[in-house]
Design a protein around this motif. Structure first.
Motif, PDB file in Angstrom:
ATOM      1  N   ARG A  29       0.825  -1.215   0.000  1.00  0.00           N
ATOM      2  CA  ARG A  29       0.000   0.000   0.000  1.00  0.00           C
ATOM      3  C   ARG A  29       0.854   1.258   0.000  1.00  0.00           C
ATOM      4  N   ARG A  30       1.945   1.224   0.751  1.00  0.00           N
ATOM      5  CA  ARG A  30       2.832   2.388   0.797  1.00  0.00           C
ATOM      6  C   ARG A  30       3.496   2.608  -0.565  1.00  0.00           C
ATOM      7  N   VAL A  31       3.902   1.528  -1.226  1.00  0.00           N
ATOM      8  CA  VAL A  31       4.497   1.643  -2.562  1.00  0.00           C
ATOM      9  C   VAL A  31       3.481   2.217  -3.547  1.00  0.00           C
ATOM     10  N   GLY A  72      18.228   6.843   2.393  1.00  0.00           N
ATOM     11  CA  GLY A  72      17.563   5.568   2.240  1.00  0.00           C
ATOM     12  C   GLY A  72      18.480   4.595   1.534  1.00  0.00           C
ATOM     13  N   SER A  73      17.978   3.406   1.319  1.00  0.00           N
ATOM     14  CA  SER A  73      18.762   2.409   0.596  1.00  0.00           C
ATOM     15  C   SER A  73      17.813   1.476  -0.147  1.00  0.00           C
ATOM     16  N   PHE A  74      18.346   0.792  -1.122  1.00  0.00           N
ATOM     17  CA  PHE A  74      17.596  -0.215  -1.854  1.00  0.00           C
ATOM     18  C   PHE A  74      18.548  -1.308  -2.287  1.00  0.00           C
ATOM     19  N   GLN A  75      17.946  -2.470  -2.584  1.00  0.00           N
ATOM     20  CA  GLN A  75      18.708  -3.628  -3.030  1.00  0.00           C
ATOM     21  C   GLN A  75      18.625  -3.731  -4.541  1.00  0.00           C
ATOM     22  N   GLU A  76      19.718  -4.093  -5.157  1.00  0.00           N
ATOM     23  CA  GLU A  76      19.732  -4.395  -6.590  1.00  0.00           C
ATOM     24  C   GLU A  76      20.033  -5.876  -6.737  1.00  0.00           C
ATOM     25  N   TRP A  77      19.057  -6.609  -7.263  1.00  0.00           N
ATOM     26  CA  TRP A  77      19.274  -8.031  -7.485  1.00  0.00           C
ATOM     27  C   TRP A  77      18.413  -8.470  -8.654  1.00  0.00           C
ATOM     28  N   PRO A  78      18.957  -8.981  -9.693  1.00  0.00           N
ATOM     29  CA  PRO A  78      20.382  -8.937 -10.046  1.00  0.00           C
ATOM     30  C   PRO A  78      20.764  -7.504 -10.407  1.00  0.00           C
ATOM     31  N   GLY A 108      10.258  -0.516  -5.205  1.00  0.00           N
ATOM     32  CA  GLY A 108       9.287  -0.972  -4.212  1.00  0.00           C
ATOM     33  C   GLY A 108       8.804  -2.385  -4.481  1.00  0.00           C
ATOM     34  N   LEU A 109       7.994  -2.882  -3.555  1.00  0.00           N
ATOM     35  CA  LEU A 109       7.398  -4.208  -3.668  1.00  0.00           C
ATOM     36  C   LEU A 109       6.418  -4.213  -4.845  1.00  0.00           C
ATOM     37  N   ARG A 111       3.624  -5.474  -7.685  1.00  0.00           N
ATOM     38  CA  ARG A 111       2.349  -6.179  -7.595  1.00  0.00           C
ATOM     39  C   ARG A 111       2.541  -7.669  -7.837  1.00  0.00           C
ATOM     40  N   ARG A 112       3.351  -8.004  -8.817  1.00  0.00           N
ATOM     41  CA  ARG A 112       3.581  -9.415  -9.153  1.00  0.00           C
ATOM     42  C   ARG A 112       4.216 -10.176  -7.991  1.00  0.00           C
ATOM     43  N   PHE A 113       5.272  -9.605  -7.406  1.00  0.00           N
ATOM     44  CA  PHE A 113       5.945 -10.264  -6.292  1.00  0.00           C
ATOM     45  C   PHE A 113       5.011 -10.368  -5.088  1.00  0.00           C
ATOM     46  N   PHE A 114       4.226  -9.314  -4.835  1.00  0.00           N
ATOM     47  CA  PHE A 114       3.263  -9.348  -3.742  1.00  0.00           C
ATOM     48  C   PHE A 114       2.257 -10.476  -3.950  1.00  0.00           C
ATOM     49  N   LEU A 115       1.710 -10.598  -5.163  1.00  0.00           N
ATOM     50  CA  LEU A 115       0.718 -11.641  -5.427  1.00  0.00           C
ATOM     51  C   LEU A 115       1.311 -13.042  -5.304  1.00  0.00           C
ATOM     52  N   ILE A 116       2.547 -13.218  -5.735  1.00  0.00           N
ATOM     53  CA  ILE A 116       3.201 -14.525  -5.604  1.00  0.00           C
ATOM     54  C   ILE A 116       3.368 -14.884  -4.128  1.00  0.00           C
ATOM     55  N   LEU A 117       3.894 -13.938  -3.337  1.00  0.00           N
ATOM     56  CA  LEU A 117       4.091 -14.199  -1.904  1.00  0.00           C
ATOM     57  C   LEU A 117       2.762 -14.428  -1.193  1.00  0.00           C
TER      58      LEU A 117
END
Length: 154
Positions: A29-31, A72-78, A108-109, A111-117
């Motif tokens: 929701r925040r994203v 702030g920070s964020f992850q890059e993968w890959p 941010g998180l 929609r696809r990753f949220f729905l999978i989780l």
């Protein structure tokens, strides 16, 4: 299986996934709010941690017009093809009424990753709950029966 064990299993199979799902929903929701209502700012990369690994962390800072510099920070993968280096620009979204809620654009998180989780959590909760209930209902009082039986005399 006794009632206490069943209760513990149900708390684990329903409570834990519900808690995790609630945290994921809050994050999603925040994203969405940042993507829809967020203001754009130009930030800069401050530091890149683990630059040679497949998963690296990028620290950034930006200054909204209404206040002090925020970090702030964020992850890059890959990691993307172009490497982030200290001083390179970063596009940031932040909320005007709450600038401490911010994120780098596109990090941010999703929609696809949220729905999978969410799907995996619901499946885990459902299968675990049904298995625990089936075990409880197909073997009622099994432990109590074993506790009350006396061994045959020799």
């Amino acid at each position: 299986m006794n009632l206490q064990t069943l209760t513990g299993l149900l708390v684990g199979f329903l409570g834990l996934p519900s808690l995790i799902l609630g945290l994921l929903l809050y994050s999603r929701r925040r994203v969405v709010r940042l993507e829809q209502d967020g203001l754009h700012a130009r930030g800069k990369v401050v530091r890149v941690r683990n630059p040679r690994n497949n998963k690296r962390a990028v620290d950034y800072s930006f200054r909204p017009p209404e206040g002090p510099e925020l970090q702030g920070s964020f992850q890059e993968w890959p990691p993307p093809a172009s490497e982030q280096t200290p001083g390179s620009p970063v596009d940031v979204l932040y909320l005007a009424d709450a600038p401490h809620h911010h994120m780098a654009v596109g990090t941010g998180l999703s929609r696809r990753f949220f729905l999978i989780l969410a799907t995996l959590l619901v499946l885990f909760a459902g299968v675990g709950t049904l298995t625990a209930l089936r075990e409880y209902l197909t073997h009622p009082g099994q432990e109590e029966a074993r506790a009350h039986t006396t061994p045959a005399p020799p």
